[in-house]
Design a protein around this motif. Structure first.
Motif, PDB file in Angstrom:
ATOM      1  N   VAL A   1       0.840  -1.197   0.000  1.00  0.00           N
ATOM      2  CA  VAL A   1       0.000   0.000   0.000  1.00  0.00           C
ATOM      3  C   VAL A   1       0.872   1.243   0.000  1.00  0.00           C
ATOM      4  O   VAL A   1       1.798   1.366   0.818  1.00  0.00           O
ATOM      5  N   ALA A   2       0.574   2.169  -0.902  1.00  0.00           N
ATOM      6  CA  ALA A   2       1.196   3.490  -0.902  1.00  0.00           C
ATOM      7  C   ALA A   2       0.098   4.526  -0.711  1.00  0.00           C
ATOM      8  O   ALA A   2      -0.985   4.401  -1.287  1.00  0.00           O
ATOM      9  N   ALA A   3       0.364   5.532   0.104  1.00  0.00           N
ATOM     10  CA  ALA A   3      -0.637   6.559   0.403  1.00  0.00           C
ATOM     11  C   ALA A   3      -0.186   7.914  -0.119  1.00  0.00           C
ATOM     12  O   ALA A   3       0.990   8.277  -0.005  1.00  0.00           O
ATOM     13  N   VAL A   4      -1.124   8.657  -0.683  1.00  0.00           N
ATOM     14  CA  VAL A   4      -0.875  10.037  -1.102  1.00  0.00           C
ATOM     15  C   VAL A   4      -2.001  10.900  -0.548  1.00  0.00           C
ATOM     16  O   VAL A   4      -3.095  10.412  -0.258  1.00  0.00           O
ATOM     17  N   GLY A   5      -1.739  12.187  -0.398  1.00  0.00           N
ATOM     18  CA  GLY A   5      -2.791  13.051   0.108  1.00  0.00           C
ATOM     19  C   GLY A   5      -2.268  14.205   0.928  1.00  0.00           C
ATOM     20  O   GLY A   5      -1.198  14.762   0.654  1.00  0.00           O
ATOM     21  N   ASP A   6      -3.018  14.563   1.976  1.00  0.00           N
ATOM     22  CA  ASP A   6      -2.726  15.775   2.744  1.00  0.00           C
ATOM     23  C   ASP A   6      -2.548  15.459   4.228  1.00  0.00           C
ATOM     24  O   ASP A   6      -2.183  14.342   4.604  1.00  0.00           O
ATOM     25  N   SER A   7      -2.842  16.453   5.079  1.00  0.00           N
ATOM     26  CA  SER A   7      -2.554  16.337   6.512  1.00  0.00           C
ATOM     27  C   SER A   7      -3.311  15.217   7.204  1.00  0.00           C
ATOM     28  O   SER A   7      -2.823  14.652   8.189  1.00  0.00           O
ATOM     29  N   ILE A   8      -4.485  14.878   6.710  1.00  0.00           N
ATOM     30  CA  ILE A   8      -5.246  13.803   7.353  1.00  0.00           C
ATOM     31  C   ILE A   8      -4.479  12.494   7.263  1.00  0.00           C
ATOM     32  O   ILE A   8      -4.374  11.745   8.242  1.00  0.00           O
TER      33      ILE A   8
ATOM     34  N   LEU B   1      -0.629  16.765  -6.176  1.00  0.00           N
ATOM     35  CA  LEU B   1      -0.835  15.318  -6.204  1.00  0.00           C
ATOM     36  C   LEU B   1      -0.057  14.609  -7.323  1.00  0.00           C
ATOM     37  O   LEU B   1       0.430  13.500  -7.095  1.00  0.00           O
ATOM     38  N   PRO B   2       0.093  15.195  -8.529  1.00  0.00           N
ATOM     39  CA  PRO B   2       0.875  14.467  -9.541  1.00  0.00           C
ATOM     40  C   PRO B   2       2.276  14.093  -9.074  1.00  0.00           C
ATOM     41  O   PRO B   2       2.756  12.989  -9.349  1.00  0.00           O
ATOM     42  N   GLU B   3       2.924  15.001  -8.339  1.00  0.00           N
ATOM     43  CA  GLU B   3       4.262  14.687  -7.834  1.00  0.00           C
ATOM     44  C   GLU B   3       4.207  13.529  -6.849  1.00  0.00           C
ATOM     45  O   GLU B   3       5.054  12.622  -6.892  1.00  0.00           O
ATOM     46  N   GLN B   4       3.237  13.542  -5.945  1.00  0.00           N
ATOM     47  CA  GLN B   4       3.098  12.442  -4.993  1.00  0.00           C
ATOM     48  C   GLN B   4       2.807  11.126  -5.706  1.00  0.00           C
ATOM     49  O   GLN B   4       3.340  10.076  -5.322  1.00  0.00           O
ATOM     50  N   MET B   5       1.976  11.184  -6.725  1.00  0.00           N
ATOM     51  CA  MET B   5       1.665   9.968  -7.488  1.00  0.00           C
ATOM     52  C   MET B   5       2.909   9.415  -8.162  1.00  0.00           C
ATOM     53  O   MET B   5       3.085   8.184  -8.256  1.00  0.00           O
ATOM     54  N   GLY B   6       3.767  10.294  -8.634  1.00  0.00           N
ATOM     55  CA  GLY B   6       5.010   9.833  -9.229  1.00  0.00           C
ATOM     56  C   GLY B   6       5.874   9.091  -8.235  1.00  0.00           C
ATOM     57  O   GLY B   6       6.478   8.059  -8.552  1.00  0.00           O
ATOM     58  N   LEU B   7       5.930   9.598  -7.002  1.00  0.00           N
ATOM     59  CA  LEU B   7       6.690   8.924  -5.952  1.00  0.00           C
ATOM     60  C   LEU B   7       6.056   7.583  -5.598  1.00  0.00           C
ATOM     61  O   LEU B   7       6.753   6.579  -5.402  1.00  0.00           O
ATOM     62  N   ALA B   8       4.727   7.561  -5.517  1.00  0.00           N
ATOM     63  CA  ALA B   8       4.034   6.311  -5.200  1.00  0.00           C
ATOM     64  C   ALA B   8       4.267   5.272  -6.284  1.00  0.00           C
ATOM     65  O   ALA B   8       4.459   4.082  -5.994  1.00  0.00           O
ATOM     66  N   ALA B   9       4.273   5.701  -7.538  1.00  0.00           N
ATOM     67  CA  ALA B   9       4.463   4.771  -8.652  1.00  0.00           C
ATOM     68  C   ALA B   9       5.826   4.084  -8.582  1.00  0.00           C
ATOM     69  O   ALA B   9       5.966   2.920  -8.992  1.00  0.00           O
TER      70      ALA B   9
ATOM     71  N   LEU C   1       0.476   8.241 -12.314  1.00  0.00           N
ATOM     72  CA  LEU C   1       0.523   6.922 -11.695  1.00  0.00           C
ATOM     73  C   LEU C   1       0.565   5.834 -12.747  1.00  0.00           C
ATOM     74  O   LEU C   1       1.367   4.894 -12.656  1.00  0.00           O
ATOM     75  N   ARG C   2      -0.279   5.932 -13.728  1.00  0.00           N
ATOM     76  CA  ARG C   2      -0.359   4.888 -14.749  1.00  0.00           C
ATOM     77  C   ARG C   2       0.929   4.781 -15.565  1.00  0.00           C
ATOM     78  O   ARG C   2       1.278   3.706 -16.044  1.00  0.00           O
ATOM     79  N   ALA C   3       1.651   5.879 -15.700  1.00  0.00           N
ATOM     80  CA  ALA C   3       2.915   5.839 -16.438  1.00  0.00           C
ATOM     81  C   ALA C   3       3.949   4.975 -15.728  1.00  0.00           C
ATOM     82  O   ALA C   3       4.776   4.316 -16.365  1.00  0.00           O
ATOM     83  N   GLY C   4       3.896   4.959 -14.397  1.00  0.00           N
ATOM     84  CA  GLY C   4       4.884   4.195 -13.651  1.00  0.00           C
ATOM     85  C   GLY C   4       4.372   2.923 -13.015  1.00  0.00           C
ATOM     86  O   GLY C   4       5.157   2.015 -12.727  1.00  0.00           O
ATOM     87  N   ALA C   5       3.071   2.857 -12.777  1.00  0.00           N
ATOM     88  CA  ALA C   5       2.480   1.683 -12.116  1.00  0.00           C
ATOM     89  C   ALA C   5       1.132   1.373 -12.764  1.00  0.00           C
ATOM     90  O   ALA C   5       0.076   1.605 -12.156  1.00  0.00           O
ATOM     91  N   PRO C   6       1.137   0.859 -13.975  1.00  0.00           N
ATOM     92  CA  PRO C   6      -0.109   0.655 -14.719  1.00  0.00           C
ATOM     93  C   PRO C   6      -1.069  -0.344 -14.084  1.00  0.00           C
ATOM     94  O   PRO C   6      -2.266  -0.307 -14.355  1.00  0.00           O
ATOM     95  N   LYS C   7      -0.565  -1.231 -13.238  1.00  0.00           N
ATOM     96  CA  LYS C   7      -1.423  -2.270 -12.649  1.00  0.00           C
ATOM     97  C   LYS C   7      -1.854  -1.952 -11.216  1.00  0.00           C
ATOM     98  O   LYS C   7      -2.580  -2.746 -10.603  1.00  0.00           O
TER      99      LYS C   7
END
Length: 309
Positions: free
Chosen positions: A68-75, A131-139, A180-186
Motif C-alpha cells: 500500500v502506498a498513500a498520497v494526500g494531505d494532513s489527514i 498530487l501528480p508529484e506524490q503519485m510519481g513517488l508512489a508509482a 501513476l499509470r505511467a509508472g504503475a499501470p497495474k
C-alpha cells in the motif's frame, strides 16, 4: 484478453477428404461451433456470417493487495492527532502502525508486512495541484494499492474566493492518474471523498480550545469567525461546502474512467464525526479514534466484492 477467431483454410482444387468433413461436423455437434465458427453444414460456413467477438472481461479487483502506498494531505499524515500542530504518521488511517488505529495497511497486510510494504507520500498542506508529484513517488514503489485522500486544502483557503476552481481540480486529478499509470499501470487506486468541512465546523465550534487553534490559520474559509452565524458567514460556509461537494463529484467521475480505481461512494463525506473522533488540540482534524474510523471505512470498501454505490 484478445478474442479468438476461427481460421479456415481456403478451398483448393483438391476436394477435402470426407474424413476431414466428418471430423468438423463432429466438432460442431460437440458444442464447439461457437469457438470454430461451425454452422449446420459440415465443412461449410454460412455466407456473410461474421464471427462475433466475446465481451471483454473487466479487471478483477484484488481484495487482498500485498502493498500500500498513500498520497494526500494532513489527514493521511495524522496531523494534530498526537500533538499540537505536528504530523503523526504512525496513526495514519492508511499506513500507520499504531495498534489503536489499525490502519488499512495493517488490516490488509498484518503488523510485520505493513511496516515494510507500505509507504506514506502524503504531505500536510498539500492541494490537488501537488498530487501528480506524490503519485510519481508512489508509482516508484510499484504498489498493489494506492490510497488517495486530498481536496480539503483546496477548499480551506484564506478566503472562499481563493478556493481551487473545479476545472483546475479536475485537471490536476486527471494528471495525477496519468502520472501513476505511467509508472504503475497495474496499481489499484482507492479514492476517499473529501470530508464535510461544514460538519467538522459544527462539531468543533463548541470547544473553546479548538477555536483558539483555529485562529492560527486552520481552514479560515470555513472556520474563520467560528461564532458568527450572520448571513454573510453562513453564506460563506455554504459556498465552501458546495465546493467540497463539487470536488467529490470530480473524484468520483475521474475515478470511474479508470478500470482499476474505486471511489468510496461519499462514505467519508457522509461520516458523522463526533468530538471523540476529532483531534483534542484543534477539534478539526481526525484524532486517533477518527483515524481508526477512516481505516474501517477504507478496509470495508477495499475488501468489498463490489465498489460502493
Amino acid at each position: 484478453m484478445q478474442d479468438r477467431f476461427a481460421r479456415r483454410r481456403p478451398r483448393t482444387a483438391a476436394a477435402r477428404p470426407r474424413t476431414g468433413a466428418a471430423v468438423l461436423a463432429a466438432a460442431c455437434l460437440l458444442g464447439t461451433a461457437a469457438l470454430t465458427g461451425c454452422d449446420s453444414g459440415a465443412g461449410s460456413t454460412t455466407k456473410g456470417a461474421a464471427a462475433q467477438p466475446s465481451a471483454r472481461p473487466g479487471p478483477v479487483w484484488d481484495r487482498e493487495p500485498g502493498s500500500v502506498a498513500a498520497v494526500g494531505d494532513s489527514i493521511t499524515r495524522g496531523f494534530d492527532a498526537c500533538s499540537v500542530l505536528a504530523d503523526c504518521p504512525e496513526v495514519s488511517w492508511a499506513t500507520g502502525t499504531d495498534g489503536e488505529v489499525r490502519s488499512l495497511a495493517v488490516r490488509l497486510l498484518g503488523d510485520v508486512k505493513a511496516a515494510s510494504r507500505s509507504w506514506n507520500h502524503a504531505r500536510t498542506g498539500a492541494r490537488m495541484a501537488q498530487l501528480p508529484e506524490q503519485m510519481g513517488l508512489a508509482a516508484q514503489e510499484k504498489p498493489d494499492l494506492v490510497t488517495v485522500m486530498i481536496g480539503a486544502n483546496d477548499a480551506c483557503r484564506d478566503s472562499a474566493r481563493y478556493m481551487t476552481p473545479v476545472a483546475d481540480f479536475r485537471s490536476s486529478f486527471e494528471a495525477s492518474m496519468r502520472q501513476l499509470r505511467a509508472g504503475a499501470p497495474k496499481a489499484q487506486v482507492y479514492v476517499s471523498s473529501v470530508p464535510d468541512l461544514k460538519r467538522l465546523w459544527s462539531t468543533g465550534r463548541d470547544n473553546a480550545l479548538g477555536k483558539q487553534i483555529w485562529k492560527l490559520g486552520i481552514c479560515p474559509s470555513m472556520l474563520g469567525d467560528a461564532d458568527d452565524l450572520g448571513p454573510a458567514a453562513t453564506a460563506r460556509r455554504a459556498e465552501v461546502r458546495e465546493r467540497v461537494v463539487a470536488y467529490n463529484g470530480v473524484l468520483r467521475d475521474v475515478c470511474a474512467k479508470d478500470r482499476l480505481c474505486r471511489y468510496d461512494g461519499g462514505a467519508v463525506f457522509d461520516y458523522p464525526f463526533t468530538g471523540r473522533q476529532l483531534s483534542q488540540w484543534d477539534w478539526f482534524h481526525p484524532g486517533r479514534d477518527g483515524q481508526a474510523r477512516l481505516a474501517e471505512i477504507a478496509y470495508r470498501n477495499v475488501t468489498a466484492a463490489r465498489p460502493p454505490a
